[in-house]
Motif scaffolding. Sequence first.
Motif, PDB file in Angstrom:
ATOM      1  N   PHE A   4       0.824  -1.217   0.102  1.00  0.00           N
ATOM      2  CA  PHE A   4      -0.066  -0.123  -0.043  1.00  0.00           C
ATOM      3  C   PHE A   4       1.144   1.310   0.068  1.00  0.00           C
ATOM      4  N   THR A   5       0.674   2.255  -0.807  1.00  0.00           N
ATOM      5  CA  THR A   5       1.541   3.487  -0.880  1.00  0.00           C
ATOM      6  C   THR A   5       0.333   4.422  -0.744  1.00  0.00           C
ATOM      7  N   TYR A   6       0.691   5.370   0.043  1.00  0.00           N
ATOM      8  CA  TYR A   6       0.188   6.878   0.215  1.00  0.00           C
ATOM      9  C   TYR A   6       1.000   8.031   0.200  1.00  0.00           C
TER      10      TYR A   6
ATOM     11  N   ILE B 284      12.929  -3.907   2.358  1.00  0.00           N
ATOM     12  CA  ILE B 284      13.263  -4.761   3.722  1.00  0.00           C
ATOM     13  C   ILE B 284      12.000  -5.532   4.132  1.00  0.00           C
ATOM     14  N   LEU B 285      12.143  -6.667   4.468  1.00  0.00           N
ATOM     15  CA  LEU B 285      11.235  -7.463   4.892  1.00  0.00           C
ATOM     16  C   LEU B 285      11.493  -7.907   6.557  1.00  0.00           C
ATOM     17  N   ILE B 286      10.614  -7.910   7.410  1.00  0.00           N
ATOM     18  CA  ILE B 286      10.897  -8.127   8.851  1.00  0.00           C
ATOM     19  C   ILE B 286       9.868  -9.220   8.892  1.00  0.00           C
ATOM     20  N   ASN B 287      10.590 -10.659   9.235  1.00  0.00           N
ATOM     21  CA  ASN B 287       9.853 -11.878   9.432  1.00  0.00           C
ATOM     22  C   ASN B 287       9.164 -11.714  10.941  1.00  0.00           C
ATOM     23  N   VAL B 288       7.745 -12.023  10.865  1.00  0.00           N
ATOM     24  CA  VAL B 288       7.128 -11.907  12.055  1.00  0.00           C
ATOM     25  C   VAL B 288       6.621 -13.258  12.495  1.00  0.00           C
ATOM     26  N   GLY B 289       6.921 -14.297  11.772  1.00  0.00           N
ATOM     27  CA  GLY B 289       6.630 -15.688  12.085  1.00  0.00           C
ATOM     28  C   GLY B 289       5.647 -16.150  11.418  1.00  0.00           C
TER      29      GLY B 289
ATOM     30  N   ASN C 280       9.578   0.045   1.861  1.00  0.00           N
ATOM     31  CA  ASN C 280      10.512   0.463   0.933  1.00  0.00           C
ATOM     32  C   ASN C 280      10.170   1.887   0.745  1.00  0.00           C
ATOM     33  N   ILE C 281      11.301   2.689   0.395  1.00  0.00           N
ATOM     34  CA  ILE C 281      11.218   4.185   0.225  1.00  0.00           C
ATOM     35  C   ILE C 281      11.668   4.551  -1.111  1.00  0.00           C
ATOM     36  N   GLY C 282      11.270   3.752  -2.095  1.00  0.00           N
ATOM     37  CA  GLY C 282      11.172   4.373  -3.560  1.00  0.00           C
ATOM     38  C   GLY C 282      12.067   3.407  -4.197  1.00  0.00           C
ATOM     39  N   GLY C 283      12.385   3.423  -5.433  1.00  0.00           N
ATOM     40  CA  GLY C 283      13.020   2.948  -6.380  1.00  0.00           C
ATOM     41  C   GLY C 283      13.358   3.515  -7.765  1.00  0.00           C
TER      42      GLY C 283
ATOM     43  N   THR D   2      13.034   7.706  -7.362  1.00  0.00           N
ATOM     44  CA  THR D   2      11.948   8.133  -6.107  1.00  0.00           C
ATOM     45  C   THR D   2      12.852   7.963  -4.775  1.00  0.00           C
ATOM     46  N   PHE D   3      13.866   7.282  -4.664  1.00  0.00           N
ATOM     47  CA  PHE D   3      14.632   7.050  -3.462  1.00  0.00           C
ATOM     48  C   PHE D   3      14.348   8.331  -2.290  1.00  0.00           C
ATOM     49  N   GLY D   4      13.916   7.958  -1.278  1.00  0.00           N
ATOM     50  CA  GLY D   4      13.488   9.026  -0.270  1.00  0.00           C
ATOM     51  C   GLY D   4      12.207   9.989  -0.549  1.00  0.00           C
ATOM     52  N   GLN D   5      11.645   9.684  -1.751  1.00  0.00           N
ATOM     53  CA  GLN D   5      10.513  10.876  -2.170  1.00  0.00           C
ATOM     54  C   GLN D   5       9.119   9.969  -1.855  1.00  0.00           C
ATOM     55  N   GLY D   6       9.124   8.637  -1.402  1.00  0.00           N
ATOM     56  CA  GLY D   6       7.681   8.002  -0.978  1.00  0.00           C
ATOM     57  C   GLY D   6       8.092   7.013  -0.279  1.00  0.00           C
ATOM     58  N   PHE D   7       6.876   6.373   0.356  1.00  0.00           N
ATOM     59  CA  PHE D   7       7.098   5.437   1.333  1.00  0.00           C
ATOM     60  C   PHE D   7       5.902   4.300   1.013  1.00  0.00           C
ATOM     61  N   SER D   8       6.202   3.093   1.070  1.00  0.00           N
ATOM     62  CA  SER D   8       5.409   2.155   0.930  1.00  0.00           C
ATOM     63  C   SER D   8       5.599   0.876   2.017  1.00  0.00           C
ATOM     64  N   PHE D   9       4.358   0.307   2.289  1.00  0.00           N
ATOM     65  CA  PHE D   9       4.298  -0.661   3.422  1.00  0.00           C
ATOM     66  C   PHE D   9       3.485  -2.026   2.668  1.00  0.00           C
ATOM     67  N   GLY D  10       3.694  -3.049   3.119  1.00  0.00           N
ATOM     68  CA  GLY D  10       2.908  -4.330   2.719  1.00  0.00           C
ATOM     69  C   GLY D  10       2.996  -5.367   3.710  1.00  0.00           C
ATOM     70  N   ILE D  11       2.080  -6.512   3.399  1.00  0.00           N
ATOM     71  CA  ILE D  11       2.186  -7.719   4.108  1.00  0.00           C
ATOM     72  C   ILE D  11       2.437  -8.724   3.109  1.00  0.00           C
ATOM     73  N   SER D  12       3.133  -9.850   3.720  1.00  0.00           N
ATOM     74  CA  SER D  12       3.440 -10.960   2.689  1.00  0.00           C
ATOM     75  C   SER D  12       3.340 -12.302   3.416  1.00  0.00           C
ATOM     76  N   LYS D  13       2.990 -13.392   2.926  1.00  0.00           N
ATOM     77  CA  LYS D  13       3.064 -14.562   3.516  1.00  0.00           C
ATOM     78  C   LYS D  13       3.281 -15.643   2.480  1.00  0.00           C
TER      79      LYS D  13
END
Length: 198
Positions: free
Chosen positions: A29-31, A145-150, A158-161, A185-196
């Motif tokens: 999701f990006t906003y 970057i992915l953070i493993n939560v179990g 991520n913060i751009g590309g 766009t490095f540093g110009q946006g931010f997005s987060f997501g969930i993966s499984k």
Amino acid sequence: MKKILFILALIAVNAANAQKGSILVMGNFTYQSQNTTNSGLEDKANYFGFSPKVGYQFHENWTIGIGAEFSSSKQEYMNNAEYKTNTYAVGGFLRYSKPLNQTFSAYADLGAGYQNRKERRSNSDVPFDYTNKGNGFYIAVTPAILINVGNGFGLNFNIGGLGYSSINYDGDNGDIDSDKNFNFTFGQGFSFGISKNF
């Protein structure tokens, strides 16, 4: 705070890293929102995007899959002009991921595919409205970057590309035939997501 860190450490110890032969399902999701004031008047810009992906991890570090993107942006200017853009895209991606430790992994997606865009401009003060519709392609590299939560779940940040986009228009604004953009766009946006991983 110490309790939260202790719980996160326990989660990290029990985190399940993705294995060869697993299926990846994720969504980002990006906003973005920006307000600019000039001489007491305000310009506003808002952007929202959603990017679902499904992939197959054929190697410990490599995943291949398909993805889509749906985005909408709206810009309102102090001269009563309004621009709306809706975009959707579909394509493939190749991911290389590298675990940094039990908690964190770094990865980069190389994606390419088809995109469709519709732009509309209107102005309540000037009788000059137009709509542009276009099709084209994109190619992009997105590190994250992915953070493993179990249990195969992960949080992605991520913060751009880096990317290139090309759109050919067929609309009623004769001034625009094509739109080709190279985006850093490095540093110009931010997005987060969930993966499984299954």
